[in-house]
Design a protein around this motif. Structure first.
Motif, mmCIF file in Angstrom:
data_model
loop_
_atom_site.group_PDB
_atom_site.id
_atom_site.type_symbol
_atom_site.label_atom_id
_atom_site.label_comp_id
_atom_site.label_asym_id
_atom_site.label_seq_id
_atom_site.Cartn_x
_atom_site.Cartn_y
_atom_site.Cartn_z
ATOM 1 N N VAL A 33 14.466 3.304 0.791
ATOM 2 C CA VAL A 33 15.006 2.081 0.215
ATOM 3 C C VAL A 33 13.983 1.421 -0.713
ATOM 4 O O VAL A 33 14.331 0.903 -1.764
ATOM 5 C CB VAL A 33 15.424 1.108 1.338
ATOM 6 N N ALA A 34 12.712 1.433 -0.299
ATOM 7 C CA ALA A 34 11.646 0.825 -1.112
ATOM 8 C C ALA A 34 10.331 1.539 -0.824
ATOM 9 O O ALA A 34 10.129 2.063 0.272
ATOM 10 C CB ALA A 34 11.519 -0.662 -0.794
ATOM 11 N N VAL A 35 9.445 1.560 -1.814
ATOM 12 C CA VAL A 35 8.166 2.259 -1.700
ATOM 13 C C VAL A 35 7.057 1.344 -2.188
ATOM 14 O O VAL A 35 7.197 0.688 -3.223
ATOM 15 C CB VAL A 35 8.176 3.555 -2.547
ATOM 16 N N GLY A 36 5.952 1.322 -1.441
ATOM 17 C CA GLY A 36 4.774 0.578 -1.879
ATOM 18 C C GLY A 36 4.111 1.290 -3.048
ATOM 19 O O GLY A 36 4.405 2.459 -3.330
ATOM 20 N N LEU A 50 0.823 -1.212 0.000
ATOM 21 C CA LEU A 50 0.000 0.000 0.000
ATOM 22 C C LEU A 50 0.855 1.259 0.000
ATOM 23 O O LEU A 50 1.680 1.446 -0.862
ATOM 24 C CB LEU A 50 -0.983 -0.031 1.168
ATOM 25 N N ASN A 51 0.641 2.145 0.994
ATOM 26 C CA ASN A 51 1.354 3.426 1.002
ATOM 27 C C ASN A 51 2.511 3.425 2.005
ATOM 28 O O ASN A 51 2.879 4.455 2.534
ATOM 29 C CB ASN A 51 0.382 4.569 1.317
ATOM 30 N N ARG A 52 3.113 2.275 2.250
ATOM 31 C CA ARG A 52 4.223 2.182 3.195
ATOM 32 C C ARG A 52 5.547 2.498 2.486
ATOM 33 O O ARG A 52 5.713 2.251 1.298
ATOM 34 C CB ARG A 52 4.324 0.784 3.808
ATOM 35 N N VAL A 53 6.484 3.039 3.267
ATOM 36 C CA VAL A 53 7.797 3.422 2.761
ATOM 37 C C VAL A 53 8.850 2.821 3.677
ATOM 38 O O VAL A 53 8.786 3.004 4.895
ATOM 39 C CB VAL A 53 7.942 4.966 2.713
ATOM 40 N N LEU A 54 9.820 2.107 3.110
ATOM 41 C CA LEU A 54 10.916 1.520 3.874
ATOM 42 C C LEU A 54 12.094 2.497 3.840
ATOM 43 O O LEU A 54 12.548 2.882 2.770
ATOM 44 C CB LEU A 54 11.324 0.171 3.286
ATOM 45 N N VAL A 55 12.566 2.886 5.035
ATOM 46 C CA VAL A 55 13.596 3.925 5.153
ATOM 47 C C VAL A 55 14.769 3.401 5.966
ATOM 48 O O VAL A 55 14.579 2.730 6.983
ATOM 49 C CB VAL A 55 13.001 5.174 5.849
ATOM 50 N N GLU A 56 15.970 3.722 5.517
ATOM 51 C CA GLU A 56 17.171 3.465 6.300
ATOM 52 C C GLU A 56 17.593 4.804 6.897
ATOM 53 O O GLU A 56 17.856 5.763 6.167
ATOM 54 C CB GLU A 56 18.289 2.905 5.420
ATOM 55 N N ARG A 57 17.602 4.883 8.221
ATOM 56 C CA ARG A 57 17.946 6.142 8.883
ATOM 57 C C ARG A 57 19.390 6.521 8.610
ATOM 58 O O ARG A 57 20.267 5.675 8.565
ATOM 59 C CB ARG A 57 17.733 6.047 10.384
ATOM 60 N N ILE A 58 19.618 7.811 8.438
ATOM 61 C CA ILE A 58 20.966 8.336 8.263
ATOM 62 C C ILE A 58 21.474 8.717 9.644
ATOM 63 O O ILE A 58 20.863 9.527 10.339
ATOM 64 C CB ILE A 58 20.966 9.557 7.329
ATOM 65 N N PRO A 104 -0.939 7.492 -5.599
ATOM 66 C CA PRO A 104 0.421 6.939 -5.571
ATOM 67 C C PRO A 104 1.229 7.522 -4.412
ATOM 68 O O PRO A 104 0.888 8.576 -3.872
ATOM 69 C CB PRO A 104 1.011 7.375 -6.914
ATOM 70 N N ALA A 105 2.300 6.846 -4.041
ATOM 71 C CA ALA A 105 3.200 7.347 -2.998
ATOM 72 C C ALA A 105 3.869 8.627 -3.493
ATOM 73 O O ALA A 105 4.132 8.784 -4.681
ATOM 74 C CB ALA A 105 4.230 6.294 -2.651
ATOM 75 N N THR A 106 4.156 9.541 -2.564
ATOM 76 C CA THR A 106 4.733 10.834 -2.948
ATOM 77 C C THR A 106 6.257 10.837 -2.967
ATOM 78 O O THR A 106 6.852 11.791 -3.447
ATOM 79 C CB THR A 106 4.257 11.950 -2.000
ATOM 80 N N VAL A 107 6.885 9.791 -2.429
ATOM 81 C CA VAL A 107 8.350 9.701 -2.455
ATOM 82 C C VAL A 107 8.757 8.540 -3.345
ATOM 83 O O VAL A 107 7.939 7.684 -3.677
ATOM 84 C CB VAL A 107 8.941 9.525 -1.039
ATOM 85 N N LYS A 108 10.034 8.525 -3.721
ATOM 86 C CA LYS A 108 10.520 7.423 -4.556
ATOM 87 C C LYS A 108 11.820 6.885 -3.963
ATOM 88 O O LYS A 108 12.439 7.529 -3.118
ATOM 89 C CB LYS A 108 10.710 7.873 -5.997
ATOM 90 N N GLU A 109 12.235 5.718 -4.423
ATOM 91 C CA GLU A 109 13.476 5.116 -3.949
ATOM 92 C C GLU A 109 14.636 6.067 -4.194
ATOM 93 O O GLU A 109 14.726 6.688 -5.240
ATOM 94 C CB GLU A 109 13.731 3.788 -4.655
ATOM 95 N N GLY A 110 15.515 6.184 -3.197
ATOM 96 C CA GLY A 110 16.679 7.052 -3.310
ATOM 97 C C GLY A 110 16.486 8.437 -2.724
ATOM 98 O O GLY A 110 17.465 9.151 -2.509
ATOM 99 N N ASP A 111 15.231 8.848 -2.466
ATOM 100 C CA ASP A 111 14.975 10.161 -1.867
ATOM 101 C C ASP A 111 15.532 10.214 -0.452
ATOM 102 O O ASP A 111 15.504 9.227 0.277
ATOM 103 C CB ASP A 111 13.473 10.461 -1.796
ATOM 104 N N THR A 112 16.018 11.383 -0.057
ATOM 105 C CA THR A 112 16.386 11.635 1.336
ATOM 106 C C THR A 112 15.213 12.370 1.959
ATOM 107 O O THR A 112 14.779 13.400 1.434
ATOM 108 C CB THR A 112 17.664 12.486 1.430
ATOM 109 N N VAL A 113 14.679 11.828 3.053
ATOM 110 C CA VAL A 113 13.446 12.357 3.626
ATOM 111 C C VAL A 113 13.643 12.785 5.073
ATOM 112 O O VAL A 113 14.526 12.296 5.778
ATOM 113 C CB VAL A 113 12.307 11.318 3.546
ATOM 114 N N LEU A 114 12.803 13.714 5.510
ATOM 115 C CA LEU A 114 12.764 14.162 6.893
ATOM 116 C C LEU A 114 11.714 13.332 7.612
ATOM 117 O O LEU A 114 10.571 13.235 7.161
ATOM 118 C CB LEU A 114 12.410 15.649 6.959
ATOM 119 N N LEU A 115 12.108 12.714 8.717
ATOM 120 C CA LEU A 115 11.244 11.781 9.437
ATOM 121 C C LEU A 115 10.712 12.403 10.718
ATOM 122 O O LEU A 115 11.371 13.266 11.313
ATOM 123 C CB LEU A 115 12.028 10.510 9.774
ATOM 124 N N PRO A 116 9.538 11.956 11.173
ATOM 125 C CA PRO A 116 9.038 12.441 12.458
ATOM 126 C C PRO A 116 9.935 11.949 13.590
ATOM 127 O O PRO A 116 10.642 10.949 13.450
ATOM 128 C CB PRO A 116 7.634 11.838 12.551
#
Length: 97
Positions: free
Chosen positions: A42-45, A9-17, A57-69
């Motif tokens: 890392v991966a997007v549903g 679905l709308n889940r996003v897999l993130v590796e923390r920096i 659709p998901a608003t981010v894509k693989e490779g994006d650097t994102v700000l997390l809560p």
């Protein structure tokens, strides 16, 4: 054999920096100055559907650097690496240079 997680679905897999704990010259940085909650996608549903059935659709894509809560996300361990699963709408924004 390494496992690969494909979010649903709308889940996003993130590796923390992890911010550096010291500068290139060897000066130790206090923890409070290195508090940026960011990660690499890392991966997007594929996305989800709204109440009317329209595809969102998901608003981010693989490779994006994102700000997390500061809090949230589900910790996932694959092999010896730690990742976090977030809902697309929980991600605060994307970071650009």
């Amino acid at each position: 054999m390494a496992k690969r997680l494909v979010p649903l679905l709308n889940r996003v897999l993130v590796e923390r920096i992890v911010p550096p704990s010291k500068t290139t010259t060897g000066i130790l940085l206090p923890e409070k100055s290195a508090k940026l909650n960011s990660g690499k996608v890392v991966a997007v549903g594929p996305g989800t559907r709204d109440k009317e059935g329209s595809f969102i659709p998901a608003t981010v894509k693989e490779g994006d650097t994102v700000l997390l809560p500061e809090y949230g996300g589900t910790e996932v361990k694959l092999g010896d690496k730690e990742y976090y699963l977030y809902r697309d709408e929980d991600i605060l924004g994307t970071l650009h240079d």
